[in-house]
Enzyme design. Structure first.
Site, PDB file in Angstrom:
ATOM      1  N   ARG A 112      -7.239   3.617 -24.059  1.00 21.17           N
ATOM      2  CA  ARG A 112      -6.878   4.696 -23.121  1.00 21.17           C
ATOM      3  C   ARG A 112      -7.963   5.012 -22.097  1.00 21.17           C
ATOM      4  NH1 ARG A 112      -4.410   7.078 -27.759  1.00 21.17           N
ATOM      5  NH2 ARG A 112      -2.199   6.668 -27.669  1.00 21.17           N
ATOM      6  N   LYS A 134      -9.207   1.956  -7.021  1.00 17.77           N
ATOM      7  CA  LYS A 134      -7.889   1.307  -7.182  1.00 17.77           C
ATOM      8  C   LYS A 134      -8.097   0.063  -8.024  1.00 17.77           C
ATOM      9  CE  LYS A 134      -5.181   2.332  -3.044  1.00 17.77           C
ATOM     10  NZ  LYS A 134      -4.529   1.714  -1.873  1.00 17.77           N
ATOM     11  N   GLU A 176     -12.293  -6.382   7.161  1.00 16.59           N
ATOM     12  CA  GLU A 176     -12.127  -5.056   6.544  1.00 16.59           C
ATOM     13  C   GLU A 176     -13.151  -4.058   7.101  1.00 16.59           C
ATOM     14  OE1 GLU A 176      -9.497  -4.524   4.687  1.00 16.59           O
ATOM     15  OE2 GLU A 176      -9.006  -6.401   3.651  1.00 16.59           O
ATOM     16  N   LYS A 214     -15.362   4.527   3.832  1.00 13.62           N
ATOM     17  CA  LYS A 214     -14.333   4.491   2.788  1.00 13.62           C
ATOM     18  C   LYS A 214     -14.541   5.629   1.784  1.00 13.62           C
ATOM     19  CE  LYS A 214     -11.484   1.951  -0.306  1.00 13.62           C
ATOM     20  NZ  LYS A 214     -11.017   0.722  -0.906  1.00 13.62           N
ATOM     21  N   GLU A 224      -4.141   8.449  -2.516  1.00 10.59           N
ATOM     22  CA  GLU A 224      -3.363   7.968  -1.373  1.00 10.59           C
ATOM     23  C   GLU A 224      -2.059   8.730  -1.148  1.00 10.59           C
ATOM     24  OE1 GLU A 224      -3.717   3.703  -0.638  1.00 10.59           O
ATOM     25  OE2 GLU A 224      -1.702   3.737   0.193  1.00 10.59           O
ATOM     26  N   ARG A 228      -5.705   8.288   3.047  1.00  7.17           N
ATOM     27  CA  ARG A 228      -6.187   7.015   2.488  1.00  7.17           C
ATOM     28  C   ARG A 228      -5.309   5.845   2.936  1.00  7.17           C
ATOM     29  NH1 ARG A 228      -8.507   5.514  -3.605  1.00  7.17           N
ATOM     30  NH2 ARG A 228      -8.939   3.353  -3.068  1.00  7.17           N
ATOM     31  N   ASN A 232      -4.887   1.007   5.247  1.00 15.88           N
ATOM     32  CA  ASN A 232      -3.962  -0.136   5.266  1.00 15.88           C
ATOM     33  C   ASN A 232      -3.679  -0.623   6.683  1.00 15.88           C
ATOM     34  OD1 ASN A 232      -3.599  -0.160   2.434  1.00 15.88           O
ATOM     35  ND2 ASN A 232      -2.250   1.610   2.634  1.00 15.88           N
ATOM     36  N   HIS A 235      -2.506  -4.069   7.465  1.00 14.54           N
ATOM     37  CA  HIS A 235      -1.940  -4.640   6.236  1.00 14.54           C
ATOM     38  C   HIS A 235      -0.414  -4.767   6.273  1.00 14.54           C
ATOM     39  CE1 HIS A 235      -6.009  -3.924   4.978  1.00 14.54           C
ATOM     40  NE2 HIS A 235      -5.782  -4.431   3.778  1.00 14.54           N
ATOM     41  N   HIS A 239       0.611  -8.332   5.380  1.00 16.59           N
ATOM     42  CA  HIS A 239       1.333  -8.716   4.159  1.00 16.59           C
ATOM     43  C   HIS A 239       2.519  -9.630   4.477  1.00 16.59           C
ATOM     44  CE1 HIS A 239      -0.348  -5.056   1.799  1.00 16.59           C
ATOM     45  NE2 HIS A 239      -1.108  -6.124   1.665  1.00 16.59           N
ATOM     46  N   HIS A 252      -6.760 -13.150   2.640  1.00 19.35           N
ATOM     47  CA  HIS A 252      -6.209 -11.810   2.867  1.00 19.35           C
ATOM     48  C   HIS A 252      -6.827 -11.160   4.122  1.00 19.35           C
ATOM     49  CE1 HIS A 252      -4.746  -7.812   2.070  1.00 19.35           C
ATOM     50  NE2 HIS A 252      -5.984  -7.346   2.050  1.00 19.35           N
TER      51      HIS A 252
HETATM   52  N1  LIG Z   1      -9.116  -2.147  -5.109  1.00 19.13           N
HETATM   53  C1  LIG Z   1      -9.112  -2.091  -3.799  1.00 19.13           C
HETATM   54  O1  LIG Z   1      -9.235  -1.028  -3.186  1.00 19.13           O
HETATM   55  C2  LIG Z   1      -8.983  -3.370  -3.031  1.00 19.13           C
HETATM   56  C3  LIG Z   1      -9.210  -3.391  -1.647  1.00 19.13           C
HETATM   57  C4  LIG Z   1      -9.136  -4.615  -0.980  1.00 19.13           C
HETATM   58  C5  LIG Z   1      -8.832  -5.776  -1.681  1.00 19.13           C
HETATM   59  N2  LIG Z   1      -8.607  -5.709  -3.019  1.00 19.13           N
HETATM   60  C6  LIG Z   1      -8.302  -6.930  -3.790  1.00 19.13           C
HETATM   61  O2  LIG Z   1      -9.427  -7.776  -3.702  1.00 19.13           O
HETATM   62  C7  LIG Z   1      -9.011  -9.122  -3.854  1.00 19.13           C
HETATM   63  C8  LIG Z   1      -9.676  -9.961  -2.792  1.00 19.13           C
HETATM   64  O3  LIG Z   1     -11.071  -9.890  -3.015  1.00 19.13           O
HETATM   65  P1  LIG Z   1     -12.053 -11.029  -2.522  1.00 19.13           P
HETATM   66  O4  LIG Z   1     -11.804 -11.305  -1.090  1.00 19.13           O
HETATM   67  O5  LIG Z   1     -13.414 -10.649  -2.965  1.00 19.13           O
HETATM   68  O6  LIG Z   1     -11.504 -12.317  -3.292  1.00 19.13           O
HETATM   69  P2  LIG Z   1     -11.956 -13.072  -4.629  1.00 19.13           P
HETATM   70  O7  LIG Z   1     -12.353 -12.112  -5.669  1.00 19.13           O
HETATM   71  O8  LIG Z   1     -10.890 -14.039  -4.953  1.00 19.13           O
HETATM   72  O9  LIG Z   1     -13.250 -13.864  -4.133  1.00 19.13           O
HETATM   73  C9  LIG Z   1     -13.107 -14.880  -3.179  1.00 19.13           C
HETATM   74  C10 LIG Z   1     -13.758 -16.188  -3.681  1.00 19.13           C
HETATM   75  O10 LIG Z   1     -15.180 -16.071  -3.567  1.00 19.13           O
HETATM   76  C11 LIG Z   1     -15.788 -16.415  -4.817  1.00 19.13           C
HETATM   77  N3  LIG Z   1     -17.047 -15.677  -4.862  1.00 19.13           N
HETATM   78  C12 LIG Z   1     -17.270 -14.412  -5.268  1.00 19.13           C
HETATM   79  N4  LIG Z   1     -18.554 -14.075  -5.044  1.00 19.13           N
HETATM   80  C13 LIG Z   1     -19.138 -15.156  -4.494  1.00 19.13           C
HETATM   81  C14 LIG Z   1     -20.457 -15.419  -4.042  1.00 19.13           C
HETATM   82  N5  LIG Z   1     -21.398 -14.472  -4.049  1.00 19.13           N
HETATM   83  N6  LIG Z   1     -20.730 -16.649  -3.535  1.00 19.13           N
HETATM   84  C15 LIG Z   1     -19.753 -17.595  -3.471  1.00 19.13           C
HETATM   85  N7  LIG Z   1     -18.498 -17.416  -3.872  1.00 19.13           N
HETATM   86  C16 LIG Z   1     -18.196 -16.190  -4.387  1.00 19.13           C
HETATM   87  C17 LIG Z   1     -14.757 -16.015  -5.824  1.00 19.13           C
HETATM   88  O11 LIG Z   1     -14.999 -16.631  -7.073  1.00 19.13           O
HETATM   89  C18 LIG Z   1     -13.485 -16.500  -5.131  1.00 19.13           C
HETATM   90  O12 LIG Z   1     -13.338 -17.881  -5.295  1.00 19.13           O
HETATM   91  C19 LIG Z   1      -7.495  -9.137  -3.760  1.00 19.13           C
HETATM   92  O13 LIG Z   1      -6.963  -9.340  -5.033  1.00 19.13           O
HETATM   93  C20 LIG Z   1      -7.161  -7.740  -3.248  1.00 19.13           C
HETATM   94  O14 LIG Z   1      -5.926  -7.284  -3.723  1.00 19.13           O
HETATM   95  C21 LIG Z   1      -8.682  -4.545  -3.703  1.00 19.13           C
END
Ligand SMILES: NC(=O)c1ccc[n+]([C@@H]2O[C@H](COP(=O)([O-])OP(=O)(O)OC[C@H]3O[C@@H](n4cnc5c(N)ncnc54)[C@H](O)[C@@H]3O)[C@@H](O)[C@H]2O)c1
Length: 349
Positions: A112, A134, A176, A214, A224, A228, A232, A235, A239, A252
């Site tokens: 929990r 999130k 971003e 942020k 949100e 907040r 997006n 987005h 999307h 993304h």
């Molecule tokens: N929670 C939130 O508020 C929020 C906001 C934006 C995005 N997201 C989520 O985040 C995700 C995207 O995140 P991302 O762009 O970091 O993608 P990711 O986590 O897939 O990382 C991208 C790639 O880079 C690699 N990597 C990570 N650190 C590295 C480093 N230092 N050197 C080399 N390679 C490295 C990872 O292993 C992966 O292959 C999505 O799932 C999205 O939904 C969440």
């Protein structure tokens, strides 16, 4: 007859985000570092030279958005049960946004809810995903449809990790950063126009400004219900682009970059943004090799796909429209004809 449960909000979920070289930290509890093989191969030794705990475990899940799912969550949960983690134990999310979202989600449901700390390693996760609580995972119905708001206890952002990040992933993070500047802070936007984010000190400053932006937004509207949603920006269109290209062609952040260009075009059409302001956003995105064009083959099918977005209802679509540079409007009241005419412009590329 009614029974009232007087649940007073007495918990303060505030936390600090440190943007600096990772400090040495010891945790007097059981800790699991959740990561993937790529990040572990590159940076686990560095992390272990900084982090120690009463008992420390490493849990790895496969790398990639396609593994942000129940199977990976089960791998993490099983390891926690096997090592008899309790409610005082803690998780460390060590990786990009995928690892961050999933680790946070497991922390929110294990017994929990237990604590977790974020140590994000991509630019996108440092400026965006690691901030604001999130958490979640994907399922066959779509992305991030399962999850919880669960704030970390702390976030450590060490720009050192970014030295190994591939250029495209870096660009996706810049998108971003641009998003936050366009919607909330004109001075920050002008800083980015002049800045060279390849310079370590400048990058650190940009990360700080993005995180501050942020954090301010999340502090006003954690779950949100209002402002907040402005995060997006780009987005709603992005999307659809990701969906049409089956999540294979664009990262993304790249889809968000094109989405911002489309939202700007809509804003110009509505008289909320000057043409030259839209051009400046375009130029800034191009400076970091982000894509700014997309050929819409079928505008009505593109339009219909908006309704798959979880932020849209059956009958309306929520658009985040920049107002000049540094302002933003959230609206679900735009005439379909206006939207379709903007989409038509992208059909002619
Ligand atoms: N929670 C939130 O508020 C929020 C906001 C934006 C995005 N997201 C989520 O985040 C995700 C995207 O995140 P991302 O762009 O970091 O993608 P990711 O986590 O897939 O990382 C991208 C790639 O880079 C690699 N990597 C990570 N650190 C590295 C480093 N230092 N050197 C080399 N390679 C490295 C990872 O292993 C992966 O292959 C999505 O799932 C999205 O939904 C969440």
């Amino acid at each position: 007859m009614q029974v009232n449960i007087p649940l007073k909000k007495t918990i303060d979920n505030s936390y600090n985000i440190t943007i600096d070289t990772l400090p040495k930290v010891h945790f007097d509890t059981k800790v699991a570092i959740v990561t993937n093989p790529k990040v572990a191969g590159l940076h686990l030794a560095y992390l272990l030279s900084k982090i120690s705990a009463k008992e420390l475990y490493i849990i790895t899940v496969p790398d990639g958005e396609e593994y942000k799912n129940q199977q990976s969550v089960d791998i993490i949960l099983e390891s926690l049960f096997n090592h008899r983690f309790n409610r005082k134990s803690m998780l460390i999310a060590f990786g990009g946004g995928v690892i961050g979202d999933m680790t946070g989600y497991v922390a929110s449901i294990y017994q929990r809810g237990i604590d977790f700390i974020g140590i994000p390693t991509t630019l996108l996760s440092q400026v965006d995903a690691s901030v604001g609580g999130k958490t979640g995972m994907n399922n066959t119905y779509g992305k991030n449809l399962i999850g919880a708001f669960h704030q970390p206890k702390a976030v450590y952002i060490d720009p050192h990790f970014l030295t190994t990040l591939p250029a495209r992933e870096f660009g996706a993070g810049v998108a971003e950063v641009v998003k936050m500047a366009v919607t909330f802070d004109k001075d920050f936007f002008e800083f980015l126009e002049k800045a060279d984010l390849k310079d370590e000190k400048v990058l650190q400053e940009a990360i700080k400004k993005a995180v501050q932006t942020k954090a301010d937004v999340v502090a006003q509207d954690e779950k949100e219900h209002g402002i907040r949603a402005a995060l997006n920006y780009g987005h709603t269109f992005g999307h659809v682009i990701e969906n049409e290209t089956k999540y294979k062609h664009f990262l993304h952040g790249e889809a968000v970059a094109i989405g911002m260009v489309m939202a700007n075009e809509l804003s110009v059409e509505l008289g909320l943004m000057q043409e030259d302001e839209a051009q400046r956003v375009d130029m800034l995105l191009k400076k970091y090799d982000l894509p700014t064009t997309y050929d819409i083959k079928d505008t009505s099918s593109f339009y219909d796909t908006f309704f798959l977005d979880k932020k849209s209802s059956d009958s309306s679509i929520t658009f985040i429209i920049p107002v000049g540079l540094g302002g933003v409007k959230i609206t679900d009241d735009i005439d379909a004809d206006i939207i379709l005419s903007v989409l038509e412009k992208f059909g002619k590329n």
